[in-house]
Motif scaffolding. Structure first.
Motif, PDB file in Angstrom:
ATOM      1  N   SER A 174      49.540  40.761  40.473  1.00 21.56           N
ATOM      2  CA  SER A 174      49.644  40.508  39.037  1.00 21.56           C
ATOM      3  C   SER A 174      50.247  39.131  38.774  1.00 21.56           C
ATOM      4  CB  SER A 174      50.493  41.597  38.373  1.00 21.56           C
ATOM      5  OG  SER A 174      50.604  41.370  36.983  1.00 21.56           O
ATOM      6  N   ASP A 175      51.288  38.770  39.538  1.00 18.17           N
ATOM      7  CA  ASP A 175      51.917  37.454  39.381  1.00 18.17           C
ATOM      8  C   ASP A 175      50.939  36.333  39.740  1.00 18.17           C
ATOM      9  OD1 ASP A 175      54.264  38.407  38.451  1.00 18.17           O
ATOM     10  OD2 ASP A 175      55.502  37.733  40.131  1.00 18.17           O
ATOM     11  N   LEU A 176      50.151  36.562  40.780  1.00 16.37           N
ATOM     12  CA  LEU A 176      49.152  35.553  41.157  1.00 16.37           C
ATOM     13  C   LEU A 176      48.178  35.303  40.015  1.00 16.37           C
ATOM     14  CD1 LEU A 176      48.132  36.388  44.851  1.00 16.37           C
ATOM     15  CD2 LEU A 176      49.367  34.376  44.040  1.00 16.37           C
ATOM     16  N   VAL A 177      47.689  36.388  39.436  1.00 15.04           N
ATOM     17  CA  VAL A 177      46.711  36.259  38.350  1.00 15.04           C
ATOM     18  C   VAL A 177      47.321  35.517  37.164  1.00 15.04           C
ATOM     19  CG1 VAL A 177      45.336  37.534  36.656  1.00 15.04           C
ATOM     20  CG2 VAL A 177      45.422  38.315  39.041  1.00 15.04           C
ATOM     21  N   LYS A 178      48.507  35.962  36.736  1.00  7.34           N
ATOM     22  CA  LYS A 178      49.101  35.446  35.494  1.00  7.34           C
ATOM     23  C   LYS A 178      49.822  34.113  35.673  1.00  7.34           C
ATOM     24  CE  LYS A 178      51.461  39.192  34.858  1.00  7.34           C
ATOM     25  NZ  LYS A 178      52.384  40.205  34.288  1.00  7.34           N
ATOM     26  N   ASN A 179      50.578  33.983  36.773  1.00  8.29           N
ATOM     27  CA  ASN A 179      51.480  32.842  36.895  1.00  8.29           C
ATOM     28  C   ASN A 179      51.017  31.765  37.873  1.00  8.29           C
ATOM     29  OD1 ASN A 179      53.314  34.112  35.091  1.00  8.29           O
ATOM     30  ND2 ASN A 179      54.080  35.369  36.765  1.00  8.29           N
ATOM     31  N   PHE A 180      50.164  32.130  38.815  1.00  5.85           N
ATOM     32  CA  PHE A 180      49.652  31.119  39.739  1.00  5.85           C
ATOM     33  C   PHE A 180      48.309  30.570  39.250  1.00  5.85           C
ATOM     34  CE2 PHE A 180      47.337  29.774  43.623  1.00  5.85           C
ATOM     35  CZ  PHE A 180      48.204  28.772  44.038  1.00  5.85           C
ATOM     36  N   PHE A 181      47.389  31.480  38.954  1.00  2.00           N
ATOM     37  CA  PHE A 181      46.074  31.042  38.476  1.00  2.00           C
ATOM     38  C   PHE A 181      46.028  30.869  36.957  1.00  2.00           C
ATOM     39  CE2 PHE A 181      44.896  33.084  42.562  1.00  2.00           C
ATOM     40  CZ  PHE A 181      44.267  31.999  43.154  1.00  2.00           C
ATOM     41  N   LYS A 182      47.100  31.299  36.268  1.00  3.50           N
ATOM     42  CA  LYS A 182      47.204  31.130  34.808  1.00  3.50           C
ATOM     43  C   LYS A 182      46.045  31.794  34.065  1.00  3.50           C
ATOM     44  CE  LYS A 182      50.748  28.394  35.580  1.00  3.50           C
ATOM     45  NZ  LYS A 182      52.138  28.864  35.363  1.00  3.50           N
ATOM     46  N   LYS A 183      45.738  33.011  34.483  1.00  8.84           N
ATOM     47  CA  LYS A 183      44.656  33.764  33.860  1.00  8.84           C
ATOM     48  C   LYS A 183      45.228  35.049  33.247  1.00  8.84           C
ATOM     49  CE  LYS A 183      41.351  31.018  35.339  1.00  8.84           C
ATOM     50  NZ  LYS A 183      40.499  30.220  34.418  1.00  8.84           N
ATOM     51  N   PRO A 184      44.590  35.564  32.213  1.00 10.72           N
ATOM     52  CA  PRO A 184      45.061  36.842  31.654  1.00 10.72           C
ATOM     53  C   PRO A 184      44.823  37.974  32.637  1.00 10.72           C
ATOM     54  CG  PRO A 184      42.986  36.164  30.623  1.00 10.72           C
ATOM     55  CD  PRO A 184      43.440  35.010  31.464  1.00 10.72           C
ATOM     56  N   HIS A 185      45.775  38.882  32.735  1.00 11.30           N
ATOM     57  CA  HIS A 185      45.638  40.035  33.622  1.00 11.30           C
ATOM     58  C   HIS A 185      44.939  41.143  32.847  1.00 11.30           C
ATOM     59  CE1 HIS A 185      47.716  42.747  36.855  1.00 11.30           C
ATOM     60  NE2 HIS A 185      46.401  42.849  36.838  1.00 11.30           N
ATOM     61  N   VAL A 186      43.636  41.231  33.013  1.00 14.08           N
ATOM     62  CA  VAL A 186      42.808  42.150  32.238  1.00 14.08           C
ATOM     63  C   VAL A 186      42.506  43.401  33.057  1.00 14.08           C
ATOM     64  CG1 VAL A 186      40.599  42.417  31.052  1.00 14.08           C
ATOM     65  CG2 VAL A 186      41.777  40.222  30.983  1.00 14.08           C
ATOM     66  N   TYR A 187      42.580  44.558  32.404  1.00 12.49           N
ATOM     67  CA  TYR A 187      42.238  45.814  33.080  1.00 12.49           C
ATOM     68  C   TYR A 187      40.718  45.921  33.144  1.00 12.49           C
ATOM     69  CZ  TYR A 187      42.787  50.668  34.537  1.00 12.49           C
ATOM     70  OH  TYR A 187      42.758  51.852  35.253  1.00 12.49           O
ATOM     71  N   ASN A 188      40.165  45.706  34.332  1.00 16.02           N
ATOM     72  CA  ASN A 188      38.715  45.725  34.513  1.00 16.02           C
ATOM     73  C   ASN A 188      38.349  46.541  35.744  1.00 16.02           C
ATOM     74  OD1 ASN A 188      39.312  44.016  36.704  1.00 16.02           O
ATOM     75  ND2 ASN A 188      38.913  42.170  35.512  1.00 16.02           N
ATOM     76  N   ASP A 189      37.093  46.481  36.156  1.00 14.84           N
ATOM     77  CA  ASP A 189      36.624  47.294  37.286  1.00 14.84           C
ATOM     78  C   ASP A 189      37.401  47.012  38.564  1.00 14.84           C
ATOM     79  OD1 ASP A 189      34.450  48.831  36.140  1.00 14.84           O
ATOM     80  OD2 ASP A 189      33.385  46.946  35.923  1.00 14.84           O
ATOM     81  N   LEU A 190      37.652  45.733  38.863  1.00 13.72           N
ATOM     82  CA  LEU A 190      38.340  45.389  40.108  1.00 13.72           C
ATOM     83  C   LEU A 190      39.812  45.765  40.058  1.00 13.72           C
ATOM     84  CD1 LEU A 190      37.320  44.139  42.794  1.00 13.72           C
ATOM     85  CD2 LEU A 190      35.687  44.102  40.911  1.00 13.72           C
ATOM     86  N   GLU A 191      40.431  45.626  38.880  1.00 14.13           N
ATOM     87  CA  GLU A 191      41.805  46.086  38.711  1.00 14.13           C
ATOM     88  C   GLU A 191      41.884  47.585  38.940  1.00 14.13           C
ATOM     89  OE1 GLU A 191      45.939  45.849  37.129  1.00 14.13           O
ATOM     90  OE2 GLU A 191      44.569  44.514  38.177  1.00 14.13           O
ATOM     91  N   TYR A 192      40.943  48.308  38.377  1.00 11.12           N
ATOM     92  CA  TYR A 192      40.859  49.763  38.542  1.00 11.12           C
ATOM     93  C   TYR A 192      40.671  50.109  40.015  1.00 11.12           C
ATOM     94  CZ  TYR A 192      39.158  54.538  37.692  1.00 11.12           C
ATOM     95  OH  TYR A 192      38.983  55.908  37.689  1.00 11.12           O
ATOM     96  N   MET A 193      39.822  49.351  40.712  1.00 13.84           N
ATOM     97  CA  MET A 193      39.585  49.583  42.134  1.00 13.84           C
ATOM     98  C   MET A 193      40.846  49.341  42.958  1.00 13.84           C
ATOM     99  SD  MET A 193      37.030  47.574  44.769  1.00 13.84           S
ATOM    100  CE  MET A 193      35.536  48.008  43.872  1.00 13.84           C
ATOM    101  N   LEU A 194      41.547  48.243  42.658  1.00 15.38           N
ATOM    102  CA  LEU A 194      42.760  47.905  43.400  1.00 15.38           C
ATOM    103  C   LEU A 194      43.809  48.997  43.243  1.00 15.38           C
ATOM    104  CD1 LEU A 194      44.636  46.044  44.996  1.00 15.38           C
ATOM    105  CD2 LEU A 194      45.156  44.853  42.848  1.00 15.38           C
ATOM    106  N   ILE A 195      44.091  49.399  42.008  1.00 16.93           N
ATOM    107  CA  ILE A 195      45.088  50.452  41.769  1.00 16.93           C
ATOM    108  C   ILE A 195      44.660  51.746  42.450  1.00 16.93           C
ATOM    109  CG2 ILE A 195      46.137  51.915  39.996  1.00 16.93           C
ATOM    110  CD1 ILE A 195      46.065  49.517  38.125  1.00 16.93           C
ATOM    111  N   GLY A 196      43.390  52.075  42.345  1.00 12.41           N
ATOM    112  CA  GLY A 196      42.883  53.292  42.956  1.00 12.41           C
ATOM    113  C   GLY A 196      43.044  53.301  44.468  1.00 12.41           C
ATOM    114  N   ARG A 197      42.745  52.183  45.106  1.00 13.41           N
ATOM    115  CA  ARG A 197      42.866  52.117  46.561  1.00 13.41           C
ATOM    116  C   ARG A 197      44.326  52.153  47.005  1.00 13.41           C
ATOM    117  NH1 ARG A 197      38.236  48.011  49.015  1.00 13.41           N
ATOM    118  NH2 ARG A 197      36.439  49.054  48.056  1.00 13.41           N
ATOM    119  N   LEU A 198      45.196  51.498  46.261  1.00 11.40           N
ATOM    120  CA  LEU A 198      46.620  51.543  46.600  1.00 11.40           C
ATOM    121  C   LEU A 198      47.168  52.963  46.458  1.00 11.40           C
ATOM    122  CD1 LEU A 198      47.842  48.248  44.912  1.00 11.40           C
ATOM    123  CD2 LEU A 198      47.982  48.760  47.354  1.00 11.40           C
ATOM    124  N   ASN A 199      46.738  53.671  45.437  1.00  5.77           N
ATOM    125  CA  ASN A 199      47.226  55.035  45.223  1.00  5.77           C
ATOM    126  C   ASN A 199      46.586  56.046  46.166  1.00  5.77           C
ATOM    127  OD1 ASN A 199      49.034  54.467  43.153  1.00  5.77           O
ATOM    128  ND2 ASN A 199      47.519  54.749  41.545  1.00  5.77           N
TER     129      ASN A 199
END
Length: 243
Positions: A153-178
């Motif tokens: 999340s920090d990489l997305v928002k603070n390193f790449f300066k992009k909005p952290h949007v809940y999308n398919d890949l975000e959903y996939m990442l959380i799902g795989r971690l859980n």
């Protein structure tokens, strides 16, 4: 045309924020869920939107949520089943009506989600901060998956300066971690360790990407990662279970 009662019952906050059974702060997109049920009635089944007791009860459920059990009562039933019950104004054993099939519904639902940008009606977090697994030496190690997700999340928002949007890949990442198995090994976390840039960039692009950083960007990334480790008092996303 909706009556005054239906209009009043249909008023609701767009989201409901609650704690799940793991203590995560979750968001239930209840207005979008209601919109889906209504669309199933009017667009899929091609029925008028009823103003009846069952619909009033359904809207009341959405408007009086108190905890995650209440959310489960709603989402534990398929949306098309809520639609059928509203149409028939009763709990029913019917699964589909008007000779519609499950395949037709899934085809319609896939198109609906694409057109309305629906990924999930519940936006959740990481269920447990740590994951214990057996390393290659057979010893117990700990994967700091909560910190790992925070770093992405920090990489997305603070390193790449992009909005952290809940999308398919975000959903996939959380799902795989859980979804890491209760008893695992190094192979279970290979999809994460050393692939932080892959996940951050994939979340940004909303697709799996192999974008490569230039030498300057990689140096800046290393400095950013080291600062994150320093701030959070860790040296890696993996620690020994005895630490």
């Amino acid at each position: 045309m909706e009556t005054a009662r239906a209009k009043e019952n249909n008023k609701m906050e767009s989201i409901y924020i609650y704690k799940d059974e793991f203590g995560n702060e979750c968001t239930f997109l209840k207005e979008k869920y209601n919109e889906l049920v209504c669309a199933i009635i009017t667009d899929f089944f091609e029925e008028p939107l009823p103003d009846n007791d069952f619909r009033s009860d359904f809207l009341n459920l959405l408007n009086t949520l108190e905890d995650y059990d209440d959310v489960y009562i709603i989402t534990g039933e398929m949306p098309f089943y809520w639609a059928i019950c509203i149409i028939e104004n009763r709990w029913t054993s019917n699964h589909l009506i008007k000779n519609m099939t499950s395949d037709l519904f899934m085809e319609w639902y896939k198109k609906y989600k694409q057109e309305n940008g629906i990924i999930s009606f519940i936006i959740g977090g990481i269920d447990e901060d740590t994951y214990v697994f057996n390393n290659d030496e057979g010893d117990k190690s700990i994967f700091l998956r909560g910190k790992y997700y925070e770093f992405i999340s920090d990489l997305v928002k603070n390193f790449f300066k992009k909005p952290h949007v809940y999308n398919d890949l975000e959903y996939m990442l959380i799902g795989r971690l859980n979804a890491l198995p209760a008893s695992g090994n190094n192979k279970n976390i290979e999809q994460f360790i050393g692939k932080e840039l892959f996940w951050a960039l994939s979340v940004i692009e909303n697709k799996e990407t192999t974008t490569v950083l230039n030498e300057k960007q990689l140096q800046e990334y290393t400095e950013f990662r080291n600062e994150f480790f320093k701030t959070h008092h860790i040296t890696s996303f993996i620690t020994n279970s005895t630490e």
